[in-house]
Structure formats: structure tokens, C-alpha cells
Motif scaffolding. Structure first.
Motif, PDB file in Angstrom:
ATOM      1  N   MET A   1      -3.379   2.166  10.574  1.00 34.52           N
ATOM      2  CA  MET A   1      -2.893   3.499  10.959  1.00 34.52           C
ATOM      3  C   MET A   1      -1.465   3.719  10.472  1.00 34.52           C
ATOM      4  O   MET A   1      -1.114   4.817  10.038  1.00 34.52           O
ATOM      5  CB  MET A   1      -2.995   3.676  12.478  1.00 34.52           C
ATOM      6  CG  MET A   1      -4.419   3.833  12.972  1.00 34.52           C
ATOM      7  SD  MET A   1      -4.544   4.253  14.719  1.00 34.52           S
ATOM      8  CE  MET A   1      -4.169   2.659  15.459  1.00 34.52           C
ATOM      9  N   LEU A   2      -0.633   2.677  10.532  1.00 34.23           N
ATOM     10  CA  LEU A   2       0.741   2.787  10.033  1.00 34.23           C
ATOM     11  C   LEU A   2       0.738   3.114   8.542  1.00 34.23           C
ATOM     12  O   LEU A   2       1.472   4.008   8.080  1.00 34.23           O
ATOM     13  CB  LEU A   2       1.492   1.488  10.288  1.00 34.23           C
ATOM     14  CG  LEU A   2       2.922   1.422   9.744  1.00 34.23           C
ATOM     15  CD1 LEU A   2       3.806   2.463  10.439  1.00 34.23           C
ATOM     16  CD2 LEU A   2       3.506   0.021   9.925  1.00 34.23           C
TER      17      LEU A   2
ATOM     18  N   ILE B   1       2.153   6.717   6.868  1.00 39.73           N
ATOM     19  CA  ILE B   1       3.239   6.714   5.883  1.00 39.73           C
ATOM     20  C   ILE B   1       2.747   7.266   4.544  1.00 39.73           C
ATOM     21  O   ILE B   1       3.443   8.050   3.887  1.00 39.73           O
ATOM     22  CB  ILE B   1       3.823   5.302   5.714  1.00 39.73           C
ATOM     23  CG1 ILE B   1       4.446   4.817   7.030  1.00 39.73           C
ATOM     24  CG2 ILE B   1       4.868   5.286   4.605  1.00 39.73           C
ATOM     25  CD1 ILE B   1       4.973   3.402   6.981  1.00 39.73           C
ATOM     26  N   SER B   2       1.552   6.882   4.129  1.00 43.22           N
ATOM     27  CA  SER B   2       1.009   7.373   2.864  1.00 43.22           C
ATOM     28  C   SER B   2       0.798   8.885   2.898  1.00 43.22           C
ATOM     29  O   SER B   2       1.075   9.581   1.913  1.00 43.22           O
ATOM     30  CB  SER B   2      -0.304   6.664   2.531  1.00 43.22           C
ATOM     31  OG  SER B   2      -0.089   5.308   2.201  1.00 43.22           O
ATOM     32  N   LEU B   3       0.313   9.409   4.033  1.00 42.08           N
ATOM     33  CA  LEU B   3       0.157  10.859   4.154  1.00 42.08           C
ATOM     34  C   LEU B   3       1.512  11.556   4.084  1.00 42.08           C
ATOM     35  O   LEU B   3       1.640  12.636   3.492  1.00 42.08           O
ATOM     36  CB  LEU B   3      -0.548  11.212   5.463  1.00 42.08           C
ATOM     37  CG  LEU B   3      -2.054  10.934   5.517  1.00 42.08           C
ATOM     38  CD1 LEU B   3      -2.598  11.220   6.917  1.00 42.08           C
ATOM     39  CD2 LEU B   3      -2.808  11.756   4.477  1.00 42.08           C
TER      40      LEU B   3
ATOM     41  N   SER C   1       0.832  -1.209   0.000  1.00 40.07           N
ATOM     42  CA  SER C   1       0.000   0.000   0.000  1.00 40.07           C
ATOM     43  C   SER C   1       0.865   1.257   0.000  1.00 40.07           C
ATOM     44  O   SER C   1       0.539   2.252  -0.658  1.00 40.07           O
ATOM     45  CB  SER C   1      -0.945   0.001   1.206  1.00 40.07           C
ATOM     46  OG  SER C   1      -0.236   0.197   2.423  1.00 40.07           O
ATOM     47  N   VAL C   2       1.972   1.206   0.720  1.00 35.86           N
ATOM     48  CA  VAL C   2       2.891   2.355   0.757  1.00 35.86           C
ATOM     49  C   VAL C   2       3.575   2.536  -0.602  1.00 35.86           C
ATOM     50  O   VAL C   2       3.655   3.654  -1.131  1.00 35.86           O
ATOM     51  CB  VAL C   2       3.933   2.156   1.871  1.00 35.86           C
ATOM     52  CG1 VAL C   2       5.027   3.214   1.785  1.00 35.86           C
ATOM     53  CG2 VAL C   2       3.257   2.194   3.242  1.00 35.86           C
TER      54      VAL C   2
ATOM     55  N   PHE D   1      -5.358  -6.018  17.722  1.00 35.73           N
ATOM     56  CA  PHE D   1      -5.457  -4.598  17.388  1.00 35.73           C
ATOM     57  C   PHE D   1      -4.257  -4.182  16.542  1.00 35.73           C
ATOM     58  O   PHE D   1      -4.389  -3.421  15.571  1.00 35.73           O
ATOM     59  CB  PHE D   1      -5.509  -3.768  18.675  1.00 35.73           C
ATOM     60  CG  PHE D   1      -5.716  -2.299  18.436  1.00 35.73           C
ATOM     61  CD1 PHE D   1      -6.998  -1.764  18.386  1.00 35.73           C
ATOM     62  CD2 PHE D   1      -4.631  -1.441  18.267  1.00 35.73           C
ATOM     63  CE1 PHE D   1      -7.199  -0.411  18.163  1.00 35.73           C
ATOM     64  CE2 PHE D   1      -4.818  -0.084  18.038  1.00 35.73           C
ATOM     65  CZ  PHE D   1      -6.107   0.432  17.992  1.00 35.73           C
ATOM     66  N   ARG D   2      -3.095  -4.709  16.896  1.00 34.61           N
ATOM     67  CA  ARG D   2      -1.875  -4.362  16.159  1.00 34.61           C
ATOM     68  C   ARG D   2      -1.940  -4.820  14.712  1.00 34.61           C
ATOM     69  O   ARG D   2      -1.494  -4.112  13.803  1.00 34.61           O
ATOM     70  CB  ARG D   2      -0.677  -4.999  16.863  1.00 34.61           C
ATOM     71  CG  ARG D   2       0.656  -4.757  16.167  1.00 34.61           C
ATOM     72  CD  ARG D   2       1.766  -5.486  16.907  1.00 34.61           C
ATOM     73  NE  ARG D   2       3.053  -5.334  16.239  1.00 34.61           N
ATOM     74  CZ  ARG D   2       4.169  -5.920  16.629  1.00 34.61           C
ATOM     75  NH1 ARG D   2       4.164  -6.713  17.702  1.00 34.61           N
ATOM     76  NH2 ARG D   2       5.296  -5.728  15.972  1.00 34.61           N
TER      77      ARG D   2
END
Length: 353
Positions: free
Chosen positions: A316-317, A321-323, A161-162, A308-309
Motif C-alpha cells: 500500500m505504501l 507513493i507511485s500514484l 519500485s518508487v 501485515f506491515r
């Protein structure tokens, strides 16, 4: 008397800069320096972008309704089994919303056009990760559950995704330190449009193909026990067919390439691409929810624990990173060396006088 709202004018392909021109679309262009008000008003007149907006904006509300139904009807905060579905549905809401906003406001300026589509690409990358999370927990074939591939499936999907966001952003303007001062003539949109298009196709086809490896094996290759044959398989087939049709339309620019000018306002490939993509997501959503319900007893016993991780944390990670990548590619667009030199010359002249 009530004042009549004047709709913005539309232009032909030769009246707008090259960065705003679309392959085989001759007419129906909005002004490349439209105000935000003009962009919104243009949604109520027929331009070559009108249906691009509505074909994604309206489905956003359907996906949002589905998401809220899950939130209010299931114990999503305490039942970890629902978390991947929740993230998937959230990503289904974000990608058409980001797309409709990008198509709405992309004609405010060349800079806004690039930044709008940067966010559009980020939302599509998030959708690919949401699909991977749902597939990992609900769709993975029985024989692959707890395998090495299953263990590393989500981490690789986060990485994909990144990379997808970075590659798609790169396809528009190249690497930020290499930006030249002319925003109208940057790599790769104008100088090498085909190369930019190929990069964009790869940026989104690769994560899709990786995410669907378990599904392709389950539907087309697996034979015998452990193949997870259930009622959801037919829905998965519909989704796969429509997804490939979506990619075909995006890559080929059909039908407008066969008859330039005939499909400028209604029926061009990007509109069809949106419609097929939304319907594919609808079938994907139904198939995932069916797999989730039918396979729950077996997965509760055999599948690894949902954490959750591994769900919210991974999402969220990827978002952070994408932002960061979007900011990295967007920041240089706010600085123009030419404008800075002109400002310094005016300041020096003022001091001399």
C-alpha cells in the motif's frame, strides 16, 4: 435494417505526430485524436496496436482466475503464509490490465498517451514489488534466510519500485517544472528518444535484477548445502531465460528494425515482448507456488514471521507513493499556458467591444 459499424481509418507514420510514431513501424497507426469509442472499435480491426492489447488483455483473465483460485481455496485472511502470494498474483493481474488499457486509449490525445503510460509504468513497478515479496518469503536460499540482506530486501524493493515509477515517468517528458508549452515536442520522447528509451530500460531492469539476486545465487552460484535445490529450480530457469528475452526484444526493436514495414501489424517486437513477458510470468507463478508448497515446513521454523506491515503495508505504501508520482507528472499536462493566454486575449477583446 441493422446499421453497419464503420471502423476507424488507419494511417501511415508520416500522417501522425512524432509523439505517436514507433521505431521502424511504417503503417497501421490510429488517428491521434481518436474518441474512446474509436479506440475500442479499433481492437476489432488490424492496426499496429491491436495485438499489443490482446496479448495482455487475455492473459489478465488467466492471472485473475489464478488469483481467485487462491482466494477461495486457501485461508488467505487468517494464514499469513499466503499473503505474499496473494500480493504477487494481484500484481500479475494489474500489469497486463494497465498495459492493455494504455495501448487501447493512448491515441485519444498526446496528453492521454502520456498519462496512460504513466499508469502502465506504475503497474510494472508494482509487479516488481510483488515479485520481491514472494521471493523474500518463498524463494530466498536457505543460507540467506534471516541474513542482513534478507532483512533489508523488502524495504529496498519498495524504494526501487518508487524510483522505477519516477524514472519511467521522467523518461517521457522530463521533470514537470521544465515542461514547455508544446506537448508534441517535449523532452525526452521527441527531442532525445534514445535517452528516454535508455532511462526506461534502466527503470525496469534495475528492480528486476535486484529482485532476482537471491534466485541468481540459488540457481547459478550456490554449491553444497543450503542451496535450496528442488523441483522449482527448472521453472525458475525458464522464467529467467524468458525474462531476459523479453528485455532483449524491448531494447532492440527486432525484428522490425531489420525490415521496416514488414512487421507493422503482426510480429513486431512489442507484441513478442508482451508474449514472452506473459509466458515468463506464468513460469514464475508456477515456480513460486511450488517453492511455497515444498518449503513450507522448513520456512515455518526458520524464516522470520510474515507480518501485515511487511506485506500489505509495504504494498500500500508503494502504491500510494507511485500514484503521487503519477499525479505529479500528469498534473502539468492539464494546464497549457498558451491556451490560458489565448483565453485571456479573447476575454479582453470581448470587454473592449
Amino acid at each position: 435494417m441493422l446499421s453497419v459499424v464503420k471502423l476507424p481509418p488507419v494511417f501511415s507514420v508520416h500522417q501522425v505526430p512524432k509523439a505517436f510514431q514507433e521505431d521502424s513501424i511504417i503503417s497501421g497507426y490510429r488517428h491521434p485524436r481518436s474518441s474512446a469509442t474509436d479506440c475500442i472499435l479499433s481492437l476489432f480491426q488490424l492496426t499496429n496496436e491491436t495485438l499489443n492489447v490482446w496479448t495482455h488483455f487475455l492473459p489478465t483473465w488467466y492471472f485473475l482466475y489464478t488469483l481467485l483460485s487462491v482466494v477461495f481455496m486457501q485461508y488467505v485472511w487468517t494464514d499469513a503464509y499466503t499473503w505474499p502470494l496473494l500480493i504477487f498474483l494481484f500484481s500479475c493481474c494489474m500489469y497486463p490490465l494497465a498495459s492493455s488499457c494504455a495501448h487501447t486509449f493512448s491515441t485519444m490525445s498526446t496528453r492521454s498517451r502520456h498519462i496512460c503510460y504513466f499508469f502502465d509504468y506504475g503497474a510494472l513497478s508494482l509487479y516488481s514489488l510483488g515479485s520481491a515479496l514472494a521471493y523474500s518469503e518463498y524463494v530466498m536460499p536457505d543460507t540467506w534466510v534471516n541474513s542482513t540482506f534478507h532483512i533489508y530486501y523488502v524495504p529496498v524493493a519498495v524504494f526501487n519500485s518508487v524510483i522505477s515509477t519516477a524514472m519511467a515517468c521522467y523518461s517521457r517528458l522530463g521533470f514537470p517544472p521544465h515542461y514547455n508549452t508544446d506537448t508534441e515536442n517535449r523532452f525526452a520522447e521527441c527531442k532525445r528518444p534514445r535517452f528516454g528509451k535508455v532511462l526506461r530500460i534502466l527503470a525496469f531492469s534495475y528492480p528486476y535484477l535486484f529482485d532476482n539476486i537471491p534466485l541468481f545465487y540459488r540457481i547459478f552460484l550456490c554449491v553444497g548445502e543450503g542451496c535450496t535445490a528442488n523441483e522449482a529450480n527448472s521453472l525458475h530457469v525458464y522464467h529467467i531465460f524468458l525474462a531476459f528475452l523479453t528485455g532483449f526484444l524491448f531494447a532492440t526493436h527486432l525484428p522490425e528494425r531489420l525490415a521496416p514495414g514488414r512487421f507493422d501489424l503482426i510480429g513486431h517486437s512489442h507484441q513478442l515482448f508482451h508474449v514472452c513477458g506473459v509466458i515468463a510470468t506464468h513460469f514464475q507463478m508456477q515456480a513460486i507456488q511450488m517453492d511455497m508448497a515444498v518449503r513450507r515446513p522448513w520456512l515455518r521454523v526458520h524464516a522470520p514471521e510474515i507480518t501485515f506491515r511487511g506485506t500489505h503495508g509495504a504494498t500500500m505504501l508503494s502504491i500510494v507513493i507511485s500514484l503521487g508520482i503519477i499525479c505529479f507528472f500528469s498534473y502539468p499536462l492539464f494546464y497549457s499556458p498558451v491556451r490560458g493566454k489565448a483565453t485571456r486575449k479573447r476575454s479582453s477583446a470581448a470587454k473592449k467591444n
